[in-house]
Design a protein around this motif. Sequence first.
Motif, PDB file in Angstrom:
ATOM      1  N   GLN A 181       0.844  -1.201   0.000  1.00  0.00           N
ATOM      2  CA  GLN A 181       0.000   0.000   0.000  1.00  0.00           C
ATOM      3  C   GLN A 181       0.876   1.246   0.000  1.00  0.00           C
ATOM      4  N   PRO A 182       1.353   1.690  -1.150  1.00  0.00           N
ATOM      5  CA  PRO A 182       2.227   2.870  -1.173  1.00  0.00           C
ATOM      6  C   PRO A 182       1.544   4.127  -0.663  1.00  0.00           C
ATOM      7  N   ALA A 183       0.223   4.185  -0.784  1.00  0.00           N
ATOM      8  CA  ALA A 183      -0.509   5.366  -0.314  1.00  0.00           C
ATOM      9  C   ALA A 183      -1.217   5.093   1.015  1.00  0.00           C
ATOM     10  N   GLY A 184      -0.881   3.979   1.668  1.00  0.00           N
ATOM     11  CA  GLY A 184      -1.544   3.642   2.921  1.00  0.00           C
ATOM     12  C   GLY A 184      -2.906   3.019   2.669  1.00  0.00           C
ATOM     13  N   GLY A 185      -3.578   2.674   3.750  1.00  0.00           N
ATOM     14  CA  GLY A 185      -4.898   2.076   3.624  1.00  0.00           C
ATOM     15  C   GLY A 185      -5.147   1.054   4.708  1.00  0.00           C
ATOM     16  N   LEU A 186      -6.202   0.284   4.532  1.00  0.00           N
ATOM     17  CA  LEU A 186      -6.640  -0.684   5.532  1.00  0.00           C
ATOM     18  C   LEU A 186      -6.186  -2.090   5.155  1.00  0.00           C
ATOM     19  N   VAL A 187      -5.533  -2.757   6.081  1.00  0.00           N
ATOM     20  CA  VAL A 187      -5.226  -4.179   5.954  1.00  0.00           C
ATOM     21  C   VAL A 187      -6.187  -4.926   6.875  1.00  0.00           C
ATOM     22  N   ARG A 188      -6.978  -5.810   6.276  1.00  0.00           N
ATOM     23  CA  ARG A 188      -7.981  -6.540   7.055  1.00  0.00           C
ATOM     24  C   ARG A 188      -7.599  -8.015   7.142  1.00  0.00           C
ATOM     25  N   VAL A 189      -7.647  -8.541   8.352  1.00  0.00           N
ATOM     26  CA  VAL A 189      -7.380  -9.960   8.600  1.00  0.00           C
ATOM     27  C   VAL A 189      -8.680 -10.596   9.064  1.00  0.00           C
ATOM     28  N   ARG A 190      -9.123 -11.629   8.343  1.00  0.00           N
ATOM     29  CA  ARG A 190     -10.374 -12.307   8.675  1.00  0.00           C
ATOM     30  C   ARG A 190     -10.066 -13.726   9.115  1.00  0.00           C
ATOM     31  N   LEU A 191     -10.607 -14.125  10.243  1.00  0.00           N
ATOM     32  CA  LEU A 191     -10.422 -15.470  10.785  1.00  0.00           C
ATOM     33  C   LEU A 191     -11.745 -16.206  10.769  1.00  0.00           C
ATOM     34  N   SER A 192     -11.741 -17.426  10.257  1.00  0.00           N
ATOM     35  CA  SER A 192     -12.946 -18.245  10.243  1.00  0.00           C
ATOM     36  C   SER A 192     -12.538 -19.700  10.422  1.00  0.00           C
ATOM     37  N   SER A 193     -13.526 -20.558  10.629  1.00  0.00           N
ATOM     38  CA  SER A 193     -13.249 -21.987  10.793  1.00  0.00           C
ATOM     39  C   SER A 193     -14.431 -22.793  10.274  1.00  0.00           C
ATOM     40  N   ASP A 194     -14.152 -24.036   9.904  1.00  0.00           N
ATOM     41  CA  ASP A 194     -15.197 -24.958   9.494  1.00  0.00           C
ATOM     42  C   ASP A 194     -14.752 -26.372   9.869  1.00  0.00           C
ATOM     43  N   ASP A 195     -15.386 -27.370   9.300  1.00  0.00           N
ATOM     44  CA  ASP A 195     -15.057 -28.745   9.647  1.00  0.00           C
ATOM     45  C   ASP A 195     -13.646 -29.136   9.233  1.00  0.00           C
ATOM     46  N   ASP A 196     -13.091 -28.437   8.238  1.00  0.00           N
ATOM     47  CA  ASP A 196     -11.762 -28.784   7.731  1.00  0.00           C
ATOM     48  C   ASP A 196     -10.631 -28.122   8.485  1.00  0.00           C
ATOM     49  N   GLY A 197     -10.900 -27.056   9.219  1.00  0.00           N
ATOM     50  CA  GLY A 197      -9.825 -26.389   9.933  1.00  0.00           C
ATOM     51  C   GLY A 197     -10.045 -24.897  10.062  1.00  0.00           C
ATOM     52  N   VAL A 198      -8.935 -24.192  10.217  1.00  0.00           N
ATOM     53  CA  VAL A 198      -8.935 -22.749  10.450  1.00  0.00           C
ATOM     54  C   VAL A 198      -8.505 -22.039   9.172  1.00  0.00           C
ATOM     55  N   HIS A 199      -9.174 -20.921   8.856  1.00  0.00           N
ATOM     56  CA  HIS A 199      -8.882 -20.155   7.647  1.00  0.00           C
ATOM     57  C   HIS A 199      -8.548 -18.716   8.033  1.00  0.00           C
ATOM     58  N   VAL A 200      -7.458 -18.213   7.478  1.00  0.00           N
ATOM     59  CA  VAL A 200      -7.062 -16.821   7.695  1.00  0.00           C
ATOM     60  C   VAL A 200      -6.954 -16.150   6.334  1.00  0.00           C
ATOM     61  N   ARG A 201      -7.621 -15.015   6.193  1.00  0.00           N
ATOM     62  CA  ARG A 201      -7.643 -14.277   4.935  1.00  0.00           C
ATOM     63  C   ARG A 201      -7.100 -12.874   5.176  1.00  0.00           C
ATOM     64  N   VAL A 202      -6.128 -12.458   4.381  1.00  0.00           N
ATOM     65  CA  VAL A 202      -5.519 -11.136   4.517  1.00  0.00           C
ATOM     66  C   VAL A 202      -5.753 -10.354   3.227  1.00  0.00           C
ATOM     67  N   THR A 203      -6.378  -9.197   3.341  1.00  0.00           N
ATOM     68  CA  THR A 203      -6.624  -8.337   2.187  1.00  0.00           C
ATOM     69  C   THR A 203      -6.047  -6.953   2.459  1.00  0.00           C
ATOM     70  N   ASP A 204      -5.748  -6.239   1.392  1.00  0.00           N
ATOM     71  CA  ASP A 204      -5.187  -4.899   1.540  1.00  0.00           C
ATOM     72  C   ASP A 204      -5.825  -3.963   0.525  1.00  0.00           C
ATOM     73  N   ALA A 205      -5.420  -2.699   0.567  1.00  0.00           N
ATOM     74  CA  ALA A 205      -5.967  -1.676  -0.333  1.00  0.00           C
ATOM     75  C   ALA A 205      -4.946  -1.257  -1.376  1.00  0.00           C
ATOM     76  N   GLY A 206      -4.006  -2.159  -1.678  1.00  0.00           N
ATOM     77  CA  GLY A 206      -2.989  -1.853  -2.677  1.00  0.00           C
ATOM     78  C   GLY A 206      -3.475  -2.104  -4.093  1.00  0.00           C
ATOM     79  N   PRO A 207      -2.569  -2.211  -5.046  1.00  0.00           N
ATOM     80  CA  PRO A 207      -2.950  -2.377  -6.452  1.00  0.00           C
ATOM     81  C   PRO A 207      -3.382  -3.792  -6.805  1.00  0.00           C
ATOM     82  N   GLY A 208      -3.215  -4.744  -5.897  1.00  0.00           N
ATOM     83  CA  GLY A 208      -3.573  -6.125  -6.197  1.00  0.00           C
ATOM     84  C   GLY A 208      -2.443  -6.844  -6.919  1.00  0.00           C
ATOM     85  N   ILE A 209      -2.678  -8.115  -7.203  1.00  0.00           N
ATOM     86  CA  ILE A 209      -1.672  -8.944  -7.866  1.00  0.00           C
ATOM     87  C   ILE A 209      -2.176  -9.284  -9.266  1.00  0.00           C
ATOM     88  N   PRO A 210      -1.484  -8.872 -10.307  1.00  0.00           N
ATOM     89  CA  PRO A 210      -1.922  -9.212 -11.666  1.00  0.00           C
ATOM     90  C   PRO A 210      -2.023 -10.722 -11.846  1.00  0.00           C
TER      91      PRO A 210
END
Length: 301
Positions: free
Chosen positions: A208-237
């Motif tokens: 995030q060269p211009a700053g922004g929000l980094v969000r970390v989401r935690l969830s779980s289901d029968d298979d295990g634990v899931h962590v998702r990290v998103t940002d406000a940058g340009p994304g990945i081509p």
Amino acid sequence: KRQGEEELLGVEDWPGLAGPEAGGEPREFVRADGSRLHVAGRYAPIRLPDGRALGSVEVLDDQTDLEAMRAHVHRMDKMAALGTMAGGIAHEIRNPLNAARGFAALLLERAADESLEARWSRTIVAAVDECNSIVSSMLTIADPEGLALETIDAPGWVAETLELCRRDVPEDSSLELDSDVEPCAFVGDRVQLRQALRNLVANAVGAQPAGGLVRVRLSSDDDGVHVRVTDAGPGIPAQLVERVGDPFFTTRAEGTGLGLTLVHAITRLHGGSLEIRPEPAPEGGADIRIHLPYSPSQPQR
């Protein structure tokens, strides 16, 4: 595949049909939903006994899974090569690094607080610490054995890791945790998993060269634990998704290219997986996810 059939029905000219040019080499196609297919085709004319052309037939072979398997094997080969290289040089590099840091620390003790010598000594110590961090990452990738397993509270692990991350988040960025997980536990190496999550967050903040929000989401289901990290940058081509986890590949001038490689090694060691989404997150930036089973020995579905 049903979706492929629906796309073909009623279509007279599909680019997947190459006619006489179909020699068996796989070609890549992008579906309407963004997924990619690798299709190989073979063409043959159909003639009547008297030699007249009746038509032709082209057989299409969906090799998407095969290409994915080839990419996976290629990636494992690269990881093995990195491990061999890292194991051979990391220990040799660490010894002179520690000597340099030790002498710089001694100089810092003798120098006045605001002197030029003190500033130089602090710079040397910081640079050596950064090099040691890279060496440690290389050693972890090279020899990912000996997990110190313990029962870990998932929400507690994420919360304590993000608390450490907040110390390095610049003022123009912020870090937020979303969790819909009831108290749950899984088995893993707390130190290595903390390192993996810190790398994901550091990558997101750095994107995030211009700053922004980094969000970390935690969830779980029968298979295990899931962590998702998103940002406000340009994304990945999409064309770089296959490479961003490669050792030493980075899109940032200040990056080492070992962050996601280390995350991949640690999650794989725990029986989990790393997923990099080519489509942008709701915030518009990168969307990276890790899955961890409740036990490293738990069979994956």
